[in-house]
Design an enzyme around this catalytic site. Structure first.
Site, PDB file in Angstrom:
ATOM      1  N   SER A 226       0.865  -1.179   0.000  1.00  0.00           N
ATOM      2  CA  SER A 226       0.000   0.000   0.000  1.00  0.00           C
ATOM      3  C   SER A 226       0.899   1.225   0.000  1.00  0.00           C
ATOM      4  O   SER A 226       2.066   1.141   0.411  1.00  0.00           O
ATOM      5  CB  SER A 226      -0.862  -0.006   1.267  1.00  0.00           C
ATOM      6  OG  SER A 226      -1.387   1.283   1.527  1.00  0.00           O
TER       7      SER A 226
ATOM      8  N   TYR B 171      -2.667  -0.455  10.324  1.00  0.00           N
ATOM      9  CA  TYR B 171      -2.632  -0.811   8.888  1.00  0.00           C
ATOM     10  C   TYR B 171      -1.259  -0.503   8.296  1.00  0.00           C
ATOM     11  O   TYR B 171      -0.691  -1.316   7.557  1.00  0.00           O
ATOM     12  CB  TYR B 171      -3.742  -0.040   8.160  1.00  0.00           C
ATOM     13  CG  TYR B 171      -3.875  -0.401   6.692  1.00  0.00           C
ATOM     14  CD1 TYR B 171      -4.416  -1.630   6.313  1.00  0.00           C
ATOM     15  CD2 TYR B 171      -3.471   0.483   5.702  1.00  0.00           C
ATOM     16  CE1 TYR B 171      -4.544  -1.962   4.980  1.00  0.00           C
ATOM     17  CE2 TYR B 171      -3.600   0.157   4.357  1.00  0.00           C
ATOM     18  CZ  TYR B 171      -4.138  -1.076   4.006  1.00  0.00           C
ATOM     19  OH  TYR B 171      -4.260  -1.405   2.672  1.00  0.00           O
TER      20      TYR B 171
HETATM   21  N1  NAD Z   1      -8.817  -0.703  -1.871  1.00  0.00           N
HETATM   22  C1  NAD Z   1      -7.814   0.096  -1.568  1.00  0.00           C
HETATM   23  O1  NAD Z   1      -7.929   1.326  -1.575  1.00  0.00           O
HETATM   24  C2  NAD Z   1      -6.478  -0.491  -1.255  1.00  0.00           C
HETATM   25  C3  NAD Z   1      -5.356   0.358  -1.243  1.00  0.00           C
HETATM   26  C4  NAD Z   1      -4.102  -0.168  -0.950  1.00  0.00           C
HETATM   27  C5  NAD Z   1      -3.976  -1.514  -0.681  1.00  0.00           C
HETATM   28  N2  NAD Z   1      -5.074  -2.317  -0.700  1.00  0.00           N
HETATM   29  C6  NAD Z   1      -4.874  -3.731  -0.394  1.00  0.00           C
HETATM   30  O2  NAD Z   1      -5.360  -4.516  -1.456  1.00  0.00           O
HETATM   31  C7  NAD Z   1      -5.849  -5.755  -0.952  1.00  0.00           C
HETATM   32  C8  NAD Z   1      -7.264  -5.997  -1.447  1.00  0.00           C
HETATM   33  O3  NAD Z   1      -8.072  -4.919  -1.049  1.00  0.00           O
HETATM   34  P1  NAD Z   1      -9.556  -4.736  -1.586  1.00  0.00           P
HETATM   35  O4  NAD Z   1      -9.819  -3.289  -1.500  1.00  0.00           O
HETATM   36  O5  NAD Z   1      -9.760  -5.456  -2.853  1.00  0.00           O
HETATM   37  O6  NAD Z   1     -10.346  -5.477  -0.380  1.00  0.00           O
HETATM   38  P2  NAD Z   1     -11.777  -6.211  -0.310  1.00  0.00           P
HETATM   39  O7  NAD Z   1     -12.200  -6.118   1.129  1.00  0.00           O
HETATM   40  O8  NAD Z   1     -12.690  -5.710  -1.350  1.00  0.00           O
HETATM   41  O9  NAD Z   1     -11.387  -7.701  -0.623  1.00  0.00           O
HETATM   42  C9  NAD Z   1     -10.548  -8.427   0.237  1.00  0.00           C
HETATM   43  C10 NAD Z   1     -10.903  -9.899   0.132  1.00  0.00           C
HETATM   44  O10 NAD Z   1     -10.021 -10.601   1.010  1.00  0.00           O
HETATM   45  C11 NAD Z   1     -10.801 -11.549   1.722  1.00  0.00           C
HETATM   46  N3  NAD Z   1     -10.176 -11.799   3.019  1.00  0.00           N
HETATM   47  C12 NAD Z   1     -10.114 -10.941   4.076  1.00  0.00           C
HETATM   48  N4  NAD Z   1      -9.521 -11.546   5.105  1.00  0.00           N
HETATM   49  C13 NAD Z   1      -9.187 -12.792   4.699  1.00  0.00           C
HETATM   50  C14 NAD Z   1      -8.572 -13.890   5.319  1.00  0.00           C
HETATM   51  N5  NAD Z   1      -8.182 -13.823   6.608  1.00  0.00           N
HETATM   52  N6  NAD Z   1      -8.375 -15.027   4.613  1.00  0.00           N
HETATM   53  C15 NAD Z   1      -8.792 -15.101   3.321  1.00  0.00           C
HETATM   54  N7  NAD Z   1      -9.410 -14.096   2.675  1.00  0.00           N
HETATM   55  C16 NAD Z   1      -9.608 -12.955   3.367  1.00  0.00           C
HETATM   56  C17 NAD Z   1     -12.173 -10.918   1.903  1.00  0.00           C
HETATM   57  O11 NAD Z   1     -13.166 -11.902   2.133  1.00  0.00           O
HETATM   58  C18 NAD Z   1     -12.337 -10.200   0.579  1.00  0.00           C
HETATM   59  O12 NAD Z   1     -12.975 -11.032  -0.375  1.00  0.00           O
HETATM   60  C19 NAD Z   1      -5.727  -5.662   0.583  1.00  0.00           C
HETATM   61  O13 NAD Z   1      -4.535  -6.295   0.993  1.00  0.00           O
HETATM   62  C20 NAD Z   1      -5.638  -4.183   0.844  1.00  0.00           C
HETATM   63  O14 NAD Z   1      -4.929  -3.877   2.028  1.00  0.00           O
HETATM   64  C21 NAD Z   1      -6.318  -1.839  -0.978  1.00  0.00           C
END
Ligand code: NAD
Length: 257
Positions: free
Chosen positions: A141, A154
């Site tokens: 991130s 985070y």
């Molecule tokens: N969306 C953003 O703005 C953003 C920015 C920077 C980084 N990220 C990172 O990108 C990744 C995905 O984010 P997103 O926005 O698509 O999230 P999201 O919440 O839409 O999807 C995350 C998925 O991971 C699954 N998950 C959560 N905990 C889990 C576990 N313990 N075991 C297995 N599956 C699990 C959830 O069920 C969900 O389907 C994350 O690591 C997040 O930190 C997101």
């Protein structure tokens, strides 16, 4: 075809939603067999349906990445079908708070999923990859490398994702394993909608606007934009790239201020 993933076995964690869903769909579209590890198997159903509708190959497994035994058992099952060529550590959870209002239980929860989950999956696949080569891509991130307000736990977790990436890249370069990370700024996914809802009730619209404007480009990113970068980094076309983090941030890190 460039960026082909034909005959590749890919493991994507959290492939049931947001960025992981987009990565699963894009990778399957390039010919990969995508194995989705999901805490919420119901979420993964949508991804599977979408992939199968377009003739792609995907399988989902109920798995909490924070649980090492569970991860090892799913990886063993997948290995019976062939080597794992690519691991995408995408599953992650959000947390809002500074050090004063972050509880010990918050720290443990974020650590268990974002850090230990990434460790568990890399540990489970690494010996197979040592024999056959492979690619690991970790979802870091912008919080890994710059200060973001109110994201104490985070940021801790995503800093660790970044440094684990460097460590793996260094230790396994001689084994033909490449390891990189992607650092997105705000991407519009259920993750973002969820934490706005939970943390700013009644102010959702205003917060959405504010978060959009924090990217100098004026909007949030789209999951597909991240998935296309992930595809490049996991493809053979990126064979000279390892030990590197790739911000995808609408100018957030370099153009703010
Ligand atoms: N969306 C953003 O703005 C953003 C920015 C920077 C980084 N990220 C990172 O990108 C990744 C995905 O984010 P997103 O926005 O698509 O999230 P999201 O919440 O839409 O999807 C995350 C998925 O991971 C699954 N998950 C959560 N905990 C889990 C576990 N313990 N075991 C297995 N599956 C699990 C959830 O069920 C969900 O389907 C994350 O690591 C997040 O930190 C997101």
């Amino acid at each position: 075809m460039k960026f082909s993933l034909k005959h590749k076995n890919v493991l994507v964690t959290g492939g049931g939603s947001g960025i992981g869903k987009a990565i699963s769909i894009v990778f399957a579209g390039q010919g990969a067999h995508v194995h989705i590890l999901e805490l919420h198997l119901d979420n993964a159903k949508d991804t599977l349906t979408e992939i199968k509708r377009t003739g792609g190959l995907a399988t989902s497994y109920a798995c909490n990445v924070a649980n090492q035994k569970g991860v090892n058992s799913v990886v063993e099952t997948i290995l019976k079908t062939g080597n794992i060529d690519i691991l995408v550590n995408n599953a992650g959870i959000a947390h809002v708070g500074n050090i004063e209002n972050t509880l010990e239980s918050d720290m443990d929860k974020v650590y268990n999923v974002n850090i230990k989950g990434t460790y568990n999956c890399m540990q489970a696949v690494i010996s197979g990859m040592k024999e056959n080569g492979g690619v690991i891509l970790n979802m870091a991130s912008i919080a890994s490398s710059v200060g973001i307000s109110d994201r104490f736990a985070y940021s801790m977790s995503k800093g660790a994702v970044l440094t684990m990436t460097y460590s793996i890249a260094k230790d396994y370069i001689a084994h033909g394993i490449r390891c990189n990370s992607i650092s997105p700024a705000r991407i519009h996914t259920p993750f973002v909608d969820g934490f706005i809802e939970a943390n700013y009730p009644g102010n959702e619209k205003e917060m959405f606007e504010n978060l959009s404007k924090t990217q100098p480009i004026g909007r949030m990113g789209k999951p597909d934009e991240v998935a296309n970068l992930a595809l490049y980094l996991c493809s053979d076309e990126a064979s000279f790239i390892t030990g590197t983090d790739f911000p995808i941030d609408g100018g957030f890190i370099k153009l703010n201020g």
